[in-house]
Design a protein around this motif. Structure first.
Motif, short mmCIF file in Angstrom:
data_model
loop_
_atom_site.label_atom_id
_atom_site.label_comp_id
_atom_site.label_asym_id
_atom_site.label_seq_id
_atom_site.Cartn_x
_atom_site.Cartn_y
_atom_site.Cartn_z
N LYS A 72 0.84 -1.20 0.00
CA LYS A 72 0.00 0.00 0.00
C LYS A 72 0.87 1.25 0.00
N MET A 73 1.94 1.25 0.79
CA MET A 73 2.85 2.40 0.83
C MET A 73 3.46 2.64 -0.55
N LEU A 74 3.93 1.58 -1.19
CA LEU A 74 4.54 1.72 -2.51
C LEU A 74 3.53 2.25 -3.51
N LEU A 75 2.32 1.76 -3.45
CA LEU A 75 1.29 2.25 -4.35
C LEU A 75 1.01 3.73 -4.11
N ASP A 76 0.97 4.15 -2.85
CA ASP A 76 0.79 5.57 -2.54
C ASP A 76 1.93 6.42 -3.11
N ILE A 77 3.16 5.91 -3.05
CA ILE A 77 4.30 6.62 -3.62
C ILE A 77 4.15 6.71 -5.14
N PHE A 79 1.33 6.71 -6.78
CA PHE A 79 0.26 7.68 -7.05
C PHE A 79 0.79 9.11 -6.91
N GLU A 80 1.67 9.33 -5.96
CA GLU A 80 2.28 10.66 -5.80
C GLU A 80 3.11 10.99 -7.04
N LEU A 81 3.92 10.05 -7.50
CA LEU A 81 4.70 10.26 -8.72
C LEU A 81 3.78 10.48 -9.93
N ASN A 82 2.66 9.79 -9.95
CA ASN A 82 1.73 9.92 -11.06
C ASN A 82 1.19 11.35 -11.17
N LYS A 83 0.95 11.98 -10.01
CA LYS A 83 0.49 13.38 -10.03
C LYS A 83 1.50 14.26 -10.74
N VAL A 115 -1.29 3.34 -12.86
CA VAL A 115 -0.77 4.69 -13.05
C VAL A 115 -0.53 4.95 -14.53
N ASP A 116 -0.33 6.21 -14.86
CA ASP A 116 -0.08 6.62 -16.25
C ASP A 116 1.39 6.62 -16.61
N ILE A 117 2.25 6.53 -15.62
CA ILE A 117 3.70 6.62 -15.81
C ILE A 117 4.19 5.42 -16.63
N PRO A 118 5.09 5.65 -17.59
CA PRO A 118 5.67 4.52 -18.32
C PRO A 118 6.45 3.59 -17.38
N PHE A 119 6.19 2.30 -17.52
CA PHE A 119 6.88 1.27 -16.73
C PHE A 119 7.76 0.45 -17.65
N GLU A 120 8.98 0.23 -17.23
CA GLU A 120 9.87 -0.72 -17.90
C GLU A 120 9.97 -1.93 -16.98
#
Length: 125
Positions: A72-77, A79-83, A115-120
């Motif tokens: 959950k913590m990692l997902l919150d981080i 989501f913060e990066l996604n903003k 999230v919308d961020i590109p993932f490798e």
């Protein structure tokens, strides 16, 4: 701006967030039950960093295990990066996993879908 370095412990991963290179990394195992101090340190650093970020920010995640509260913590981080990504910052997530660890591979793909961020997705040996 100073880098943030959190030493790994029995129940927490190593964290290194480097302003000068734009490279952020979290690696290891996380069994933390109370993630609040860890989470606040990382999110606080990110909010300061994105006031004047590097042209490219790369978050490398090389995790062996996450318990529920750490997930959950990692997902919150993320989501913060996604903003910050939505506001036009160039960010890439590099999810590294062992080729024999299907759970971590699946978790990386699930998080990428949230999230919308590109993932490798990077297999290491």
């Amino acid at each position: 701006m100073n880098a943030l370095y959190l030493e790994p412990s029995e129940d927490s991963p190593k964290v290194y967030l480097d302003y000068s290179s734009g490279k952020l990394s979290i690696e290891g195992r996380s069994f933390m039950e109370d993630t609040t101090p860890f989470h606040q340190a990382i999110v606080g650093w990110l909010r300061t960093y994105f006031q004047s970020p590097q042209p490219l920010t790369v978050m490398e995640l090389e995790l062996e295990y996450l318990n529920t509260s750490s997930t959950k913590m990692l997902l919150d981080i993320l989501f913060e990066l996604n903003k910050f990504y939505i506001f036009g910052n160039k960010i890439t997530i590099r999810w590294k996993y062992d080729p024999d660890d299907e759970d971590m591979e699946d978790l990386g793909r699930e998080m990428a879908d949230m999230v919308d961020i590109p993932f490798e997705h990077v297999v290491f040996s």
